[in-house]
Motif scaffolding. Structure first.
Motif, short mmCIF file in Angstrom:
data_model
loop_
_atom_site.label_atom_id
_atom_site.label_comp_id
_atom_site.label_asym_id
_atom_site.label_seq_id
_atom_site.Cartn_x
_atom_site.Cartn_y
_atom_site.Cartn_z
N MET A 52 0.82 -1.21 0.00
CA MET A 52 0.00 0.00 0.00
C MET A 52 0.85 1.26 0.00
N TYR A 53 1.92 1.26 0.80
CA TYR A 53 2.77 2.45 0.91
C TYR A 53 3.69 2.59 -0.29
N ILE A 54 4.05 1.48 -0.93
CA ILE A 54 4.82 1.57 -2.18
C ILE A 54 3.97 2.24 -3.26
N PHE A 55 2.70 1.85 -3.34
CA PHE A 55 1.79 2.50 -4.30
C PHE A 55 1.58 3.97 -3.93
N LEU A 56 1.48 4.26 -2.65
CA LEU A 56 1.30 5.64 -2.20
C LEU A 56 2.53 6.48 -2.55
N PHE A 57 3.72 5.89 -2.42
CA PHE A 57 4.96 6.55 -2.81
C PHE A 57 4.90 6.96 -4.28
N ASN A 58 4.41 6.06 -5.12
CA ASN A 58 4.29 6.35 -6.55
C ASN A 58 3.20 7.38 -6.85
N LEU A 59 2.15 7.39 -6.04
CA LEU A 59 1.11 8.42 -6.19
C LEU A 59 1.69 9.80 -5.90
N ALA A 60 2.59 9.88 -4.91
CA ALA A 60 3.25 11.15 -4.59
C ALA A 60 4.15 11.61 -5.74
N ILE A 61 4.89 10.67 -6.34
CA ILE A 61 5.73 11.01 -7.50
C ILE A 61 4.85 11.56 -8.64
N ASN A 62 3.72 10.90 -8.86
CA ASN A 62 2.81 11.31 -9.92
C ASN A 62 2.26 12.71 -9.67
N GLY A 63 1.94 13.01 -8.40
CA GLY A 63 1.46 14.36 -8.06
C GLY A 63 2.49 15.42 -8.36
N LEU A 64 3.77 15.13 -8.11
CA LEU A 64 4.84 16.08 -8.41
C LEU A 64 4.98 16.28 -9.92
N ILE A 65 4.79 15.21 -10.69
CA ILE A 65 4.85 15.32 -12.15
C ILE A 65 3.75 16.26 -12.66
N GLY A 66 2.51 16.07 -12.16
CA GLY A 66 1.39 16.91 -12.59
C GLY A 66 1.58 18.37 -12.24
N SER A 67 1.96 18.64 -11.00
CA SER A 67 2.15 20.03 -10.56
C SER A 67 3.29 20.71 -11.31
N SER A 68 4.41 20.00 -11.46
CA SER A 68 5.59 20.59 -12.10
C SER A 68 5.40 20.82 -13.59
N ALA A 69 4.52 20.06 -14.20
CA ALA A 69 4.28 20.21 -15.64
C ALA A 69 3.51 21.47 -15.98
N VAL A 70 2.76 22.00 -15.02
CA VAL A 70 1.83 23.08 -15.33
C VAL A 70 2.07 24.36 -14.51
N LEU A 71 2.16 24.22 -13.19
CA LEU A 71 2.14 25.40 -12.33
C LEU A 71 3.30 26.37 -12.57
N PRO A 72 4.55 25.93 -12.74
CA PRO A 72 5.62 26.92 -12.99
C PRO A 72 5.36 27.79 -14.22
N LYS A 73 4.86 27.18 -15.30
CA LYS A 73 4.57 27.94 -16.52
C LYS A 73 3.39 28.89 -16.31
N ILE A 74 2.38 28.43 -15.58
CA ILE A 74 1.24 29.30 -15.27
C ILE A 74 1.71 30.51 -14.48
N MET A 75 2.54 30.29 -13.47
CA MET A 75 3.04 31.40 -12.65
C MET A 75 3.88 32.37 -13.46
N GLU A 76 4.67 31.84 -14.39
CA GLU A 76 5.47 32.72 -15.26
C GLU A 76 4.57 33.59 -16.12
N ASN A 77 3.52 33.01 -16.72
CA ASN A 77 2.63 33.77 -17.58
C ASN A 77 1.78 34.78 -16.82
N LEU A 78 1.47 34.47 -15.56
CA LEU A 78 0.64 35.38 -14.76
C LEU A 78 1.30 36.74 -14.55
N VAL A 79 2.62 36.76 -14.47
CA VAL A 79 3.32 38.02 -14.15
C VAL A 79 4.11 38.58 -15.32
#
Length: 324
Positions: A52-79
């Motif tokens: 269960m925790y190995i799968f949870l570890f991978n869910l955390a990696i996946n969350g970082l992939i999603g956030s890093s793919a979008v949010l930095p570029k959004i923040m750059e464009n906002l300003v």
């Protein structure tokens, strides 16, 4: 293809943009901190090296992939004055957003399977969830979506373009397809098949898993029912949260509603902002083992820090006495 695409949803720099920038920055930093902390706790505590925790570890990696793919570029464009993105970067963003979404559903599905085996076949759990089985499940979780989505992105990138503006905050596959001068029937059919395989099928499998769990729990004792509920609650909350976020995103992408700009902004980034932030927090709060492990690690750090401070003071006192 060094084409520049322009985003038209940002508007000129102003109070709203700066407000969204601050919120996005806080959420992004908190998301990174929460997921990295969860990953470190699972990695450092050998008692958490369970399926269960190995799968949870991978869910955390996946969350970082999603956030890093979008949010930095959004923040750059906002300003910035120019709200643009290179076409190749846009295609990469589409790929990583889709990988984030499909892999998240796949991981949540194998987590539901793990809960099903744990509750419905407890005596056979470690015979079924072997290290080899876990490696196979993780291979399927990543290999199938990545290969399938690579084909989709390739098909999208081959479409001829006649428009260069995107009325959204970031790139998604439908937005890029809508830039094309032609309609690709094969591309549409392939996209629908991906939705059926990576969204609808996981949803059905998770529902079936919980129906089985419910049937077994109803026949068990009250204490067993409470234990099953406690075990499944974090996963169920996480799955519902992600499904609602996905539904929000699909509705926003497919239909045009006459909503305020603020609501449109929230609906467009809710899929990226909320799930990666809430998933580690839900498991950190609702899962006793992770909470206990984190508490023990913090106590050890505090004790070690206090010991080092006392040792340093004792050394300084000894040096002072000797110099006298």
């Amino acid at each position: 293809m060094n084409i520049t695409l322009i985003f038209t949803s940002y508007g000129p720099p102003g109070a709203l943009n700066y407000g969204v920038f601050v919120i996005s920055l806080v959420v992004f930093l908190t998301t990174v901190f929460a997921n990295v902390t969860l990953m470190l706790v699972i990695y450092l505590d050998t008692t958490l090296h369970k399926p269960m925790y190995i799968f949870l570890f991978n869910l955390a990696i996946n969350g970082l992939i999603g956030s890093s793919a979008v949010l930095p570029k959004i923040m750059e464009n906002l300003v910035s004055d120019m709200k643009d993105i290179l076409y190749t970067d846009c295609i990469l963003q589409v790929f990583f957003i889709n990988v984030y979404g499909t892999c998240a559903y796949a991981i949540l599905t194998v987590m539901a399977y793990d809960r099903y085996v744990s509750i419905c076949k407890p005596l056979q759990y470690y015979n079924i969830m072997t290290p080899g089985k876990i490696r196979i499940l993780l291979f399927i979780v990543y290999f199938s979506p990545v290969c399938s989505l690579a084909v989709q992105v390739y098909l999208t990138s081959r479409l001829p373009m006649c428009r260069y503006t995107i009325n959204k905050l970031f790139c998604d596959n439908l937005a890029v397809v809508n830039l094309s001068c032609v309609k690709s029937t094969w591309g549409d059919l392939y996209g629908i098949s991906l939705v059926l395989v990576f969204v609808v099928l996981p949803l059905i499998l998770v529902i079936l898993s919980y129906i089985k769990i419910l049937c077994v729990s109803l026949k068990a004792s009250v204490s067993a029912q409470k234990k099953a509920l406690k075990t499944c609650t974090p996963h169920l909350i996480t799955f519902i949260n992600f499904s609602l976020a996905t539904l929000f995103s699909v509705i926003y992408n497919r239909f045009n509603f006459s909503l305020s700009k603020e609501v449109n902004v929230f609906m467009s980034i809710h899929f990226i902002l909320i799930p990666p932030l809430l998933h580690p927090l839900i498991y950190g709060i609702r899962t006793k083992e992770i909470g206990n492990s984190l508490t023990k690690m913090l106590r050890r750090k505090i004790v070690a820090l206090g010991f080092n401070v006392r040792t340093e003071h004792s050394h300084n006192d000894a040096v002072f006495i000797c110099t006298k």
